[in-house]
Design an enzyme around this catalytic site. Structure first.
Site, PDB file in Angstrom:
ATOM      1  N   GLY A  58       1.011  -1.288  -0.160  1.00  0.00           N
ATOM      2  CA  GLY A  58      -0.127  -0.007   0.031  1.00  0.00           C
ATOM      3  C   GLY A  58       0.979   1.079   0.205  1.00  0.00           C
ATOM      4  O   GLY A  58       2.278   1.117   0.306  1.00  0.00           O
ATOM      5  N   CYS A  85       5.184  -6.078   1.633  1.00  0.00           N
ATOM      6  CA  CYS A  85       5.450  -4.738   1.782  1.00  0.00           C
ATOM      7  C   CYS A  85       4.592  -3.839   2.679  1.00  0.00           C
ATOM      8  O   CYS A  85       5.098  -4.241   3.922  1.00  0.00           O
ATOM      9  CB  CYS A  85       5.271  -4.193   0.183  1.00  0.00           C
ATOM     10  SG  CYS A  85       6.213  -2.606   0.006  1.00  0.00           S
ATOM     11  N   TYR A  86       3.763  -2.946   2.438  1.00  0.00           N
ATOM     12  CA  TYR A  86       3.155  -2.230   3.403  1.00  0.00           C
ATOM     13  C   TYR A  86       2.523  -3.266   4.436  1.00  0.00           C
ATOM     14  O   TYR A  86       2.586  -3.131   5.664  1.00  0.00           O
ATOM     15  CB  TYR A  86       1.888  -1.641   2.961  1.00  0.00           C
ATOM     16  CG  TYR A  86       1.338  -0.891   4.036  1.00  0.00           C
ATOM     17  CD1 TYR A  86       1.709   0.498   4.380  1.00  0.00           C
ATOM     18  CD2 TYR A  86      -0.200  -1.282   4.325  1.00  0.00           C
ATOM     19  CE1 TYR A  86       0.937   1.309   5.373  1.00  0.00           C
ATOM     20  CE2 TYR A  86      -0.640  -0.557   5.396  1.00  0.00           C
ATOM     21  CZ  TYR A  86      -0.174   0.664   5.955  1.00  0.00           C
ATOM     22  OH  TYR A  86      -0.960   1.306   6.913  1.00  0.00           O
ATOM     23  N   HIS A 173       7.988  -8.209  -3.044  1.00  0.00           N
ATOM     24  CA  HIS A 173       6.987  -8.535  -3.583  1.00  0.00           C
ATOM     25  C   HIS A 173       7.142  -9.827  -4.233  1.00  0.00           C
ATOM     26  O   HIS A 173       7.308  -9.828  -5.477  1.00  0.00           O
ATOM     27  CB  HIS A 173       6.391  -7.438  -4.706  1.00  0.00           C
ATOM     28  CG  HIS A 173       6.025  -6.170  -3.926  1.00  0.00           C
ATOM     29  ND1 HIS A 173       4.502  -5.856  -3.891  1.00  0.00           N
ATOM     30  CD2 HIS A 173       6.786  -5.003  -3.843  1.00  0.00           C
ATOM     31  CE1 HIS A 173       4.359  -4.721  -2.982  1.00  0.00           C
ATOM     32  NE2 HIS A 173       5.926  -4.156  -3.086  1.00  0.00           N
ATOM     33  N   GLU A 175       4.641 -11.517  -5.617  1.00  0.00           N
ATOM     34  CA  GLU A 175       3.683 -11.800  -6.717  1.00  0.00           C
ATOM     35  C   GLU A 175       4.127 -11.364  -8.037  1.00  0.00           C
ATOM     36  O   GLU A 175       3.602 -11.632  -8.910  1.00  0.00           O
ATOM     37  CB  GLU A 175       2.469 -10.940  -6.383  1.00  0.00           C
ATOM     38  CG  GLU A 175       2.282  -9.387  -6.431  1.00  0.00           C
ATOM     39  CD  GLU A 175       2.736  -8.834  -4.914  1.00  0.00           C
ATOM     40  OE1 GLU A 175       3.514  -9.559  -4.231  1.00  0.00           O
ATOM     41  OE2 GLU A 175       2.634  -7.690  -4.641  1.00  0.00           O
ATOM     42  N   ASP A 231     -18.182 -11.490 -21.535  1.00  0.00           N
ATOM     43  CA  ASP A 231     -18.525 -11.261 -20.372  1.00  0.00           C
ATOM     44  C   ASP A 231     -19.952 -11.370 -19.776  1.00  0.00           C
ATOM     45  O   ASP A 231     -20.612 -11.867 -18.824  1.00  0.00           O
ATOM     46  CB  ASP A 231     -17.860  -9.871 -19.423  1.00  0.00           C
ATOM     47  CG  ASP A 231     -16.496  -9.940 -19.920  1.00  0.00           C
ATOM     48  OD1 ASP A 231     -15.814 -10.831 -19.946  1.00  0.00           O
ATOM     49  OD2 ASP A 231     -15.832  -8.827 -19.838  1.00  0.00           O
ATOM     50  N   LYS A 373     -10.161 -12.526 -17.022  1.00  0.00           N
ATOM     51  CA  LYS A 373     -10.803 -12.921 -18.396  1.00  0.00           C
ATOM     52  C   LYS A 373     -10.595 -14.298 -18.619  1.00  0.00           C
ATOM     53  O   LYS A 373     -11.602 -14.945 -19.006  1.00  0.00           O
ATOM     54  CB  LYS A 373     -10.131 -12.008 -19.362  1.00  0.00           C
ATOM     55  CG  LYS A 373     -10.835 -12.039 -20.725  1.00  0.00           C
ATOM     56  CD  LYS A 373     -12.165 -11.091 -20.607  1.00  0.00           C
ATOM     57  CE  LYS A 373     -12.634 -10.947 -22.135  1.00  0.00           C
ATOM     58  NZ  LYS A 373     -13.492  -9.671 -21.945  1.00  0.00           N
TER      59      LYS A 373
END
Ligand code: XMP
Length: 517
Positions: A58, A85-86, A173, A175, A231, A373
């Site tokens: 964040g 992180c944050y 991070h 990710e 969608d 998606k």
């Protein structure tokens, strides 16, 4: 949505940039996860029975006034927590450690040393490993009971843990792709630390989404604006399985769809199709063509199409009377990350140009809002939606209206439809569609002299476009095989009346856009 019967990892959103990616990585482990604002109450979190919680990064500093905090209870509850992180700094701060501005900030790829090989989080990870850092604060003192498990020369606590309490944190991070072994670390968290089994499949999403929609809607009525795109089609089918004829789908055919597309949508959703829904097709092409007559500016065309769409939709909705729910095909990437958890922004659907003002509904249903998606496509397959709908490329809401340069006329629409159909057919035949992000034909407004048979022609030029892209924000021109281009060119000039030239658009994005408007 979380429930006791299903393994779920909860991601608490503190407003970081990579939050979608964390969800993505957890899903890749076949573990269901949900992203919620960090303001979610502790009671709600407990009701969800998550197998573990991930705190995202964040933009704030934990020691600032008004920074996003969390209840200490979350750390004492026995559920594994991973702070990123944050999130890692927050864990340290709340548990009595210290967070300060780091003497040296770290941004980008950084070599991190794993100091505790026994850490469950780093099983199978090399001792020196490249990680993505992006921080100006750092943990300067560990909370009681924690040990530092990784470091860099300027960041003594690149990772920390309190293994018996199942609390883990990384300053970097895991990710992002640049963290070379980040997937392994998240895999370790989800399986070794949270104890998930990884049995989440799209089929289970579909089944539980249907149950949930049944409970949410009960015996009330829902209305769905069907565009024929992936969608809205998947959302409509999910709803139809949940509430059957309490759902009405309104399909506005603005006469700017690809060749035969309107009929294909009707085949699937209409009375002879496999789904039990009320389906209304509004053939409104004359209205749209009239409104577009004489208009050449692309932005004006977009506006006119968007507004007319809403108008037609509203008129139909009024005939139905009061509906309780409006169905939106919002998917996860449409959910704008406004940070600090205020993430729920309704798609200002460029397809329909915004929500109708005059449709009387109580609530919005967005059954796909947590899916990416490719997951939406997979859900569509599970629901038995035909491949040609599920695998559809992106198609702009204003349709061919923005693939025709200059004024839109019925004749021009016909030309671009025919040319585009030939192009798609040949690309499919050549088996190269899967390598392309998007490809289509557009009609330039240029006419030039040609010769056909013995006669002079003065006809239009078609532009062919094909791009490779993963995010649609940037794109490069795809190098289509010459034979394919040649076949398409020959067929278009032979078969489409009004065209005597075909050109290939070699421009990337930037400087061009993907659409040709
Ligand atoms: P551009 O042309 O901006 O397009 O490079 C990027 C992607 O967005 C799609 N696009 C739209 N999609 N409504 C949509 O739903 C729209 O108004 C719209 N305009 C562009 C475009 O097809 C490409 O995939």
């Amino acid at each position: 949505m979380g429930s006791a019967e299903r393994e779920m990892v909860l991601i608490l959103d503190f407003g970081g940039q990579y939050n979608q990616l964390i969800a993505r990585r957890v899903r890749e482990c076949n573990v269901y996860c949900e992203v919620h604002p960090h303001t979610l109450s502790t009671e709600k979190i407990k009701e969800m029975h998550p197998m573990g919680i991930i705190f995202t990064g964040g933009p704030n500093s934990v020691y600032e006034e008004n920074s996003a905090l969390c209840s200490r209870e979350l750390f004492d509850w026995g559920i594994p927590v991973l702070g990123i992180c944050y999130g890692s700094q927050l864990m340290a701060h709340v548990l009595g450690g210290e967070v300060k501005t780091a003497p040296v900030s770290e941004y980008g790829k950084t070599e991190v040393r794993i100091d505790e090989e026994g850490s469950l989080l780093f099983q199978g990870v090399s001792q020196e490993t490249i990680c993505w850092m992006s921080h100006t604060d750092y943990i300067s003192r560990l909370p009681d009971g924690f040990r530092a498990t990784a470091s860099t020369p300027v960041c003594p606590v690149a990772a920390m843990e309190h293994a018996s309490k199942k609390l883990y944190a990384t300053q970097f991070h895991p990710e992002v792709m640049h963290t070379v072994e980040g997937k392994q670390m998240l895999h370790n968290f989800v399986f070794r630390i949270c104890g998930c089994s990884g049995d989440w499949k799209m089929a289970s999403f579909v089944a539980s989404a249907i149950e949930q929609l049944k409970a949410q809607i009960g015996d009330k009525k829902a209305l769905c604006a069907l565009s024929g795109g992936v969608d809205s089609s998947v959302a409509a089918v999910l709803l139809s399985k949940a509430i059957g004829r309490q759902l009405t789908c309104v399909f506005v055919d603005h006469g700017l769809l690809r060749k035969d597309e309107g009929d294909q949508v009707e085949e699937v959703f209409g009375p002879t199709g496999p789904y039990d829904v009320n389906f209304i097709r509004v053939n409104a092409k004359d209205r749209f063509y009239t409104k577009l007559s004489g208009i050449t500016d692309p932005e004006r065309k977009r506006k006119i199409i968007g507004e007319e769409f809403i108008r037609v939709f509203e008129e139909e909705a009024k005939k139905i009377g009061k509906v309780d729910f409006l169905v939106q095909g919002t998917i996860y990437p449409d959910v704008i990350e406004s940070g600090l958890g205020k993430s729920a922004v309704i798609k200002s659907h460029h397809n329909v140009g915004g929500l109708p003002d005059h449709v009387d509904f109580k609530d919005i249903v967005e059954p796909l809002r947590l899916l990416f998606k490719d997951e939406v496509r997979e859900a569509g397959r599970q629901l038995g939606i035909p491949d040609y709908l599920v695998d559809r490329q992106p198609f702009p809401g204003p349709g061919l209206g923005i693939r025709i340069i200059g004024e839109v006329t019925e004749e021009k629409v016909k030309i671009v439809q025919e040319a585009d159909a030939i192009y798609r057919e040949e690309v499919a035949k050549a088996g190269i569609a899967k390598d392309l992000g998007q490809y289509f034909a557009a009609l330039t407004n240029m006419r030039s002299v040609g010769v056909m048979g013995d006669g002079r022609t003065y006809d239009y030029a078609i532009a062919l476009r094909a791009v490779k892209t993963s995010d649609f924000m940037t794109a490069e021109c795809a190098q289509l095989p010459w034979e394919v281009l040649q076949t398409v060119t020959t067929r278009i000039v032979n078969e489409v009346k009004g065209v005597n030239r075909v050109m290939y658009d070699c421009t990337g994005k930037p400087p061009a856009t993907i659409e040709f408007e």
